[in-house]
Motif scaffolding. Sequence first.
Motif, mmCIF file in Angstrom:
data_model
loop_
_atom_site.group_PDB
_atom_site.id
_atom_site.type_symbol
_atom_site.label_atom_id
_atom_site.label_comp_id
_atom_site.label_asym_id
_atom_site.label_seq_id
_atom_site.Cartn_x
_atom_site.Cartn_y
_atom_site.Cartn_z
ATOM 1 N N ALA A 129 1.076 -1.599 0.046
ATOM 2 C CA ALA A 129 0.502 -0.287 -0.210
ATOM 3 C C ALA A 129 0.458 1.183 0.003
ATOM 4 O O ALA A 129 2.027 1.433 0.978
ATOM 5 C CB ALA A 129 -0.970 0.159 1.016
ATOM 6 N N ILE A 130 0.480 2.265 -0.969
ATOM 7 C CA ILE A 130 1.196 3.322 -0.718
ATOM 8 C C ILE A 130 0.401 5.069 -0.242
ATOM 9 O O ILE A 130 -1.123 4.680 -0.532
ATOM 10 C CB ILE A 130 1.787 3.930 -2.346
ATOM 11 N N PHE A 131 1.049 5.159 0.465
ATOM 12 C CA PHE A 131 0.215 6.726 0.852
ATOM 13 C C PHE A 131 0.740 8.011 0.389
ATOM 14 O O PHE A 131 1.677 7.940 0.105
ATOM 15 C CB PHE A 131 -0.291 6.751 2.192
ATOM 16 N N VAL A 132 -0.168 8.522 -0.439
ATOM 17 C CA VAL A 132 0.388 9.777 -1.230
ATOM 18 C C VAL A 132 0.076 10.870 -0.398
ATOM 19 O O VAL A 132 -1.138 10.720 -0.371
ATOM 20 C CB VAL A 132 0.127 10.352 -2.688
ATOM 21 N N GLN A 133 1.194 11.350 0.197
ATOM 22 C CA GLN A 133 1.075 12.693 1.097
ATOM 23 C C GLN A 133 1.549 14.068 1.081
ATOM 24 O O GLN A 133 2.375 14.650 0.682
ATOM 25 C CB GLN A 133 1.900 12.334 2.861
ATOM 26 N N GLY A 134 0.404 14.857 1.557
ATOM 27 C CA GLY A 134 0.953 16.462 1.113
ATOM 28 C C GLY A 134 1.610 16.868 2.402
ATOM 29 O O GLY A 134 0.962 16.520 3.615
ATOM 30 N N CYS A 135 2.856 17.080 2.066
ATOM 31 C CA CYS A 135 3.733 17.936 2.511
ATOM 32 C C CYS A 135 3.319 18.518 4.313
ATOM 33 O O CYS A 135 3.032 18.374 5.156
ATOM 34 C CB CYS A 135 4.211 18.971 1.983
ATOM 35 N N PHE A 136 2.622 19.622 3.890
ATOM 36 C CA PHE A 136 1.685 20.816 4.718
ATOM 37 C C PHE A 136 0.575 19.844 5.197
ATOM 38 O O PHE A 136 0.542 19.745 6.449
ATOM 39 C CB PHE A 136 0.737 21.359 3.384
ATOM 40 N N TRP A 137 -0.419 19.344 4.649
ATOM 41 C CA TRP A 137 -1.655 18.381 5.572
ATOM 42 C C TRP A 137 -0.570 17.880 6.496
ATOM 43 O O TRP A 137 -1.710 16.849 7.757
ATOM 44 C CB TRP A 137 -2.410 18.516 4.791
ATOM 45 N N HIS A 138 -0.031 16.908 5.918
ATOM 46 C CA HIS A 138 0.600 15.562 7.448
ATOM 47 C C HIS A 138 1.385 15.884 7.545
ATOM 48 O O HIS A 138 2.228 15.441 8.006
ATOM 49 C CB HIS A 138 0.835 14.421 6.339
ATOM 50 N N HIS A 139 2.205 17.573 8.102
ATOM 51 C CA HIS A 139 3.684 17.907 8.224
ATOM 52 C C HIS A 139 4.718 16.430 8.430
ATOM 53 O O HIS A 139 5.191 16.267 9.023
ATOM 54 C CB HIS A 139 2.728 18.267 9.682
ATOM 55 N N HIS A 140 5.070 17.121 6.635
ATOM 56 C CA HIS A 140 6.279 16.736 6.972
ATOM 57 C C HIS A 140 7.751 17.011 7.377
ATOM 58 O O HIS A 140 7.983 18.038 7.114
ATOM 59 C CB HIS A 140 6.751 16.255 5.202
ATOM 60 N N ARG A 141 7.906 16.545 8.770
ATOM 61 C CA ARG A 141 8.891 16.515 9.311
ATOM 62 C C ARG A 141 10.299 16.979 8.058
ATOM 63 O O ARG A 141 10.885 16.077 7.677
ATOM 64 C CB ARG A 141 9.436 15.419 10.318
ATOM 65 N N GLY A 142 10.750 18.021 8.912
ATOM 66 C CA GLY A 142 12.726 19.036 7.292
ATOM 67 C C GLY A 142 11.903 19.678 6.638
ATOM 68 O O GLY A 142 13.134 19.569 5.959
ATOM 69 N N CYS A 143 10.562 19.391 6.622
ATOM 70 C CA CYS A 143 10.555 19.555 4.883
ATOM 71 C C CYS A 143 10.322 20.946 4.992
ATOM 72 O O CYS A 143 8.941 21.408 5.789
ATOM 73 C CB CYS A 143 9.116 18.886 4.494
ATOM 74 N N ARG A 144 10.220 21.496 4.038
ATOM 75 C CA ARG A 144 10.000 23.341 3.783
ATOM 76 C C ARG A 144 8.990 23.349 3.561
ATOM 77 O O ARG A 144 7.876 24.866 4.175
ATOM 78 C CB ARG A 144 10.952 24.067 2.405
ATOM 79 N N ARG A 145 7.878 22.852 2.489
ATOM 80 C CA ARG A 145 6.095 23.133 2.997
ATOM 81 C C ARG A 145 5.533 22.193 3.988
ATOM 82 O O ARG A 145 4.569 23.407 3.390
ATOM 83 C CB ARG A 145 5.867 21.836 1.879
ATOM 84 N N ALA A 146 6.561 22.228 4.824
ATOM 85 C CA ALA A 146 5.328 21.469 6.297
ATOM 86 C C ALA A 146 5.346 23.043 7.098
ATOM 87 O O ALA A 146 6.286 23.090 8.215
ATOM 88 C CB ALA A 146 5.817 20.625 7.027
ATOM 89 N N THR A 147 4.673 23.766 7.040
ATOM 90 C CA THR A 147 4.808 25.171 7.666
ATOM 91 C C THR A 147 3.191 25.084 8.722
ATOM 92 O O THR A 147 2.517 24.520 8.285
ATOM 93 C CB THR A 147 4.465 26.677 6.923
ATOM 94 N N VAL A 148 3.664 26.109 9.679
ATOM 95 C CA VAL A 148 2.378 25.897 10.256
ATOM 96 C C VAL A 148 1.899 27.992 10.042
ATOM 97 O O VAL A 148 2.489 28.515 10.255
ATOM 98 C CB VAL A 148 2.557 26.081 11.898
ATOM 99 N N PRO A 149 -0.053 27.127 9.593
ATOM 100 C CA PRO A 149 0.006 28.298 9.619
ATOM 101 C C PRO A 149 -0.137 29.564 10.644
ATOM 102 O O PRO A 149 0.460 28.602 11.706
ATOM 103 C CB PRO A 149 -1.396 29.174 8.950
ATOM 104 N N LYS A 150 0.200 30.601 10.254
ATOM 105 C CA LYS A 150 0.105 31.895 11.747
ATOM 106 C C LYS A 150 -1.104 32.026 12.642
ATOM 107 O O LYS A 150 -1.315 32.625 13.678
ATOM 108 C CB LYS A 150 0.677 32.997 11.490
ATOM 109 N N THR A 151 -1.695 31.856 11.886
ATOM 110 C CA THR A 151 -3.267 32.885 11.887
ATOM 111 C C THR A 151 -3.854 31.229 12.742
ATOM 112 O O THR A 151 -4.204 30.137 12.548
ATOM 113 C CB THR A 151 -4.018 32.984 11.267
ATOM 114 N N ASN A 152 -4.397 30.779 13.918
ATOM 115 C CA ASN A 152 -5.058 29.906 14.076
ATOM 116 C C ASN A 152 -4.495 28.603 14.446
ATOM 117 O O ASN A 152 -4.382 27.970 14.342
ATOM 118 C CB ASN A 152 -6.485 29.289 14.291
ATOM 119 N N GLN A 153 -3.149 28.714 15.046
ATOM 120 C CA GLN A 153 -1.968 27.902 15.468
ATOM 121 C C GLN A 153 -2.228 26.698 16.390
ATOM 122 O O GLN A 153 -1.930 25.470 16.425
ATOM 123 C CB GLN A 153 -1.082 28.716 16.044
#
Length: 143
Positions: free
Chosen positions: A61-85
């Motif tokens: 099985a393969i899960f295709v994960q969005g770096c933002f939504w699944h908070h990929h550790r160490g990835c620049r795309r895994a940001t936390v929005p400033k609003t409602n942190q």
Amino acid sequence: MSRPAPNDPRRSRLMAQVRQKDTAAERRVALILRGLGIFYRKNVRSLPGSPDLANKHKRWAIFVQGCFWHHHRGCRRATVPKTNQAFWVEKFGVNRRRDAHAVRALRRDGYRVAFVWECELDRPEALAKRLSEILETRCIDVC
């Protein structure tokens, strides 16, 4: 998990457009698998976590994960929005726990499980090599 009341109609419209299945990333991974001659089914709801791509006969099985939504550790795309942190940190934690639960259940059932992160699609040749190694051998690789 409590959800914040939408206070910005533009933000609500934007978030409503986020796809949950048949995403561009999933389609690109499917193309790579097809190019490798690897057969699969998409969004297999009968398996724990409804993997994005799976082969029940070969038990992977393969899960295709969005770096933002699944908070990929160490990835620049895994940001936390400033609003409602607080909401977002909790949301990412829930997503990661749900993923871990699905992986444990699949492994208990004898499946090999792999994650493909959205950022890996920037290097499709390297991703194709990794997938062929994981799926053609008995190798297990969960990132």
